[in-house]
Design a protein around this motif. Structure first.
Motif, short mmCIF file in Angstrom:
data_model
loop_
_atom_site.label_atom_id
_atom_site.label_comp_id
_atom_site.label_asym_id
_atom_site.label_seq_id
_atom_site.Cartn_x
_atom_site.Cartn_y
_atom_site.Cartn_z
N SER A 98 0.84 -1.20 0.00
CA SER A 98 0.00 0.00 0.00
C SER A 98 0.87 1.26 0.00
O SER A 98 0.53 2.25 -0.63
N ARG A 112 0.17 3.49 -3.25
CA ARG A 112 -0.53 4.73 -2.97
C ARG A 112 0.11 5.88 -3.73
O ARG A 112 -0.56 6.64 -4.43
N VAL A 164 2.36 12.11 3.10
CA VAL A 164 1.82 10.86 3.61
C VAL A 164 2.88 9.77 3.59
O VAL A 164 3.02 9.00 4.55
N ILE A 195 5.19 10.48 6.46
CA ILE A 195 4.60 10.29 7.79
C ILE A 195 4.40 8.80 8.06
O ILE A 195 4.61 8.34 9.19
N PHE A 200 -3.80 12.72 8.75
CA PHE A 200 -3.23 12.24 7.49
C PHE A 200 -2.97 10.73 7.55
O PHE A 200 -3.15 10.03 6.55
N ILE A 201 -2.55 10.25 8.71
CA ILE A 201 -2.32 8.81 8.82
C ILE A 201 -3.63 8.06 8.63
O ILE A 201 -3.71 7.08 7.88
N ALA A 226 -4.60 8.12 5.09
CA ALA A 226 -3.76 7.24 4.28
C ALA A 226 -4.21 5.79 4.41
O ALA A 226 -4.29 5.06 3.42
N PHE A 227 -4.56 5.38 5.64
CA PHE A 227 -4.99 4.00 5.83
C PHE A 227 -6.34 3.76 5.14
O PHE A 227 -6.55 2.71 4.52
N GLU A 235 -7.44 5.36 2.61
CA GLU A 235 -7.25 5.46 1.17
C GLU A 235 -6.58 4.20 0.61
O GLU A 235 -6.80 3.84 -0.55
N ALA A 236 -5.78 3.52 1.45
CA ALA A 236 -5.03 2.36 0.97
C ALA A 236 -5.96 1.32 0.35
O ALA A 236 -5.63 0.74 -0.69
N ILE A 281 -7.01 2.26 -2.97
CA ILE A 281 -5.90 2.07 -3.91
C ILE A 281 -5.83 0.61 -4.35
O ILE A 281 -5.50 0.32 -5.50
N PHE A 282 -6.16 -0.29 -3.43
CA PHE A 282 -6.11 -1.70 -3.81
C PHE A 282 -7.13 -1.99 -4.91
O PHE A 282 -6.84 -2.72 -5.86
N PHE A 293 -8.26 0.15 -7.04
CA PHE A 293 -7.71 0.80 -8.22
C PHE A 293 -6.67 -0.10 -8.88
O PHE A 293 -6.64 -0.28 -10.10
N LEU A 294 -5.84 -0.69 -8.04
CA LEU A 294 -4.79 -1.59 -8.53
C LEU A 294 -5.40 -2.80 -9.24
O LEU A 294 -4.96 -3.19 -10.33
#
Lengths: 191, 249, 77
Positions: free
Chosen positions: B179, B183, B232, B235, C53-54, C57-58, C60-61, C64-65, C67-68
């Motif tokens: 990820s 990402r 991101v 971080i 943001f963390i 990001a999690f 969003e991950a 993203i999968f 999307f992948l």
């Protein structure tokens, strides 16, 4: 890796024209260029070179310099604040010592005034006493002289009266002895 | 799919911009061939040197504009690392700063028209993410020994649940580099491809204004994304580093 | 045969994209709750941006999968 490049070479040889890996005859991408594995060694190699260069530039030159500047600035700011604090303290101290000096001076002035007043008073007292003494002496002297004058005047009156009496007695043609006249005059002057 | 000519003469080649090409002609791409990857990574290095080294050359107490940028970047990454990992994470500051600088400058340079976005390639981001993953895992075992495995054994959960949670934790631990890399590459690639698709529509005069407006809006979003994705990535690196240094939850 | 495989690829890619909706909901949830919390207690907001943001990001991950998966179906199968 050698096999992949050989494969790429094989693909290229198969095609009529030499083509980039992952492209069709028009030079456009077939599928995702990100998944063309022939380019991976190239990208990874140049990425590692780039990262090593960046790492050394940053860790040797940029980061120590920027960190130093930031530390200098923080140090200077805290230094300046400390200096300002110190100056403030000094100003307060100066104000306190000024006030103290002022109070001292006032006290000194008061003391001097008191001393001067006492001295003047003493002088005045002395002068008054001397003047009193002088006046007393002069008064006594005058007294004496007045007494003298008075006594002299009394004497003179006696003499004049005796002489006058003797003359008057003589004018009347009579003789009088001096003792009688004197006694009579004395009796009259006293009476 | 990308190569099929659409009806009406519209030609969409949204993926062509990601092709790796040799700089000096030829079609062979060996590991040492100078390609557009080389060119844009070199430009990234130059940009970093320009901002962070030349910009901070003055060492002024009252900074110039360029020095302010360098100091802001430094301060942001430094504070991020210190907030998340604590004082003992600051040893790894140059590495984290290297990652951040590379990604943010590569993202911004990739946004220039006709540029090649190096961070849109899985190969590049996967190497970055795997380096972080391996580094953090090795560091965790070196610093904490077997105690590092406590990361997967959630001691605050009920005993019966712990094996299940351990499996989930292990899976999520090994998914991290996936990820982490996808990402970044996915965001950059998707943004660039969408801009390219809108640009393909601009060939039709009737919808060209709409298409150009859309490109402008997407470009603004991409500028934001370029910075946010670098942030991101950094971080998350800090978070993984914290797990390695202090594995207790 | 070829056509059916291609149909399956495209359908699968499209279906995979539905997964992005979940990521969108998740990211929106994170941001919305952050904003709500920040408006209640603005002084604590600045210290929590990293957490924001963390969390994004999690969330969003997972998008993203999907999307992948869509990309792999389109280009790599």
């Amino acid at each position: 890796m050698a096999t992949t490049t050989q494969e790429a070479a094989g693909h290229a040889a198969d095609a009529a024209n030499a083509m980039l890996p992952g492209t069709d005859a028009h030079g456009s991408a077939v599928g995702m260029p990100q998944l063309v594995f022939e380019t991976f060694p190239n990208q990874i190699f140049w990425l590692l070179v780039t990262l090593v260069v960046i790492y050394f530039v940053l860790s040797r030159i940029a980061l120590p310099r920027i960190g130093g500047v930031l530390a200098d600035r923080a140090g200077k700011i805290s230094n300046d604040i400390a200096t300002a604090e110190e100056l403030k303290l000094k100003a307060k101290e100066a104000e306190a010592s000024y006030l103290r000096a002022l109070a001292d001076a006032k006290a000194e002035a008061g003391r001097i005034i008191a001393a001067a007043r006492a001295e003047i008073q003493a002088d005045l007292d002395a002068a008054t006493a001397r003047a009193d003494a002088e006046i007393a002496a002069k008064t006594a002297e005058s007294e004496v002289r007045i007494n003298e004058i008075r006594a002299g005047a009394l004497e003179a009156v006696n003499v004049v009266a005796r002489d006058t009496a003797a003359e008057i007695v003589a004018a009347f043609g009579a003789r009088a002895d001096a003792g009688a006249i004197e006694a009579a005059v004395a009796a009259r002057v006293k009476g | 799919m990308a190569t099929e000519e659409a009806a009406g003469g519209l030609a969409f080649h949204p993926m062509d911009q990601f092709l790796v090409r040799p700089l000096f002609g030829g079609t062979e791409i060996h590991w040492y061939t100078p390609t557009n990857v080389t060119l844009w990574m070199g430009l990234t290095v130059l940009a970093i040197v320009f901002v962070l080294v030349i910009g901070s050359r003055g060492r002024a107490i009252v900074p110039s504009r360029m020095q302010s940028v360098a100091e802001l970047t430094f301060g942001m990454v430094h504070k991020m690392l210190e907030d998340i990992t604590g004082k003992d994470g600051l040893k790894y500051f140059p590495y984290v700063m290297t990652l951040f600088c590379f990604i943010v400058f590569a993202n911004f340079l990739g946004l220039l028209p006709t540029a090649f976005a190096t961070t849109s390639h899985i190969a590049v981001t996967a190497v970055l993410a795997v380096m972080v993953f391996l580094g953090v895992t090795i560091l965790g075992f070196v610093k904490n020994g077997a105690h590092f495995l406590g990361l997967f054994w959630v001691s605050s959960a009920p005993l019966a649940l712990r094996p299940v949670l351990a499996v989930i934790e292990i899976i999520s631990y090994f998914v991290r580099p996936v990820s982490h890399s996808i990402r970044l590459a996915g965001n950059v690639m998707a943004g660039h491809a969408v801009i390219k698709v809108f640009a393909g529509f601009a060939a039709l005069a009737a919808i060209a204004p709409v298409s150009i407006l859309a490109i402008t809006a997407m470009y603004g979003l991409e500028v934001l994304v370029a910075l946010i994705q670098a942030y991101v990535f950094t971080i998350l690196t800090c978070v993984y580093l914290k797990d390695a240094l202090h594995p207790g939850h | 045969m070829e056509g059916i495989a291609q149909l399956g690829q495209y359908l699968g890619a499209g279906l995979a994209c539905i997964g992005m909706a979940g990521a969108a909901i998740g990211v929106g949830n994170v941001a919305g709750n952050y904003l709500a919390g920040a408006l209640r207690n603005p002084s604590a907001a600045a210290s929590q941006t990293a957490t924001l943001f963390i969390g994004m990001a999690f969330a969003e991950a997972l998008g993203i999968f999907s999307f992948l998966v869509a990309l792999l179906l389109l280009f790599a199968v």
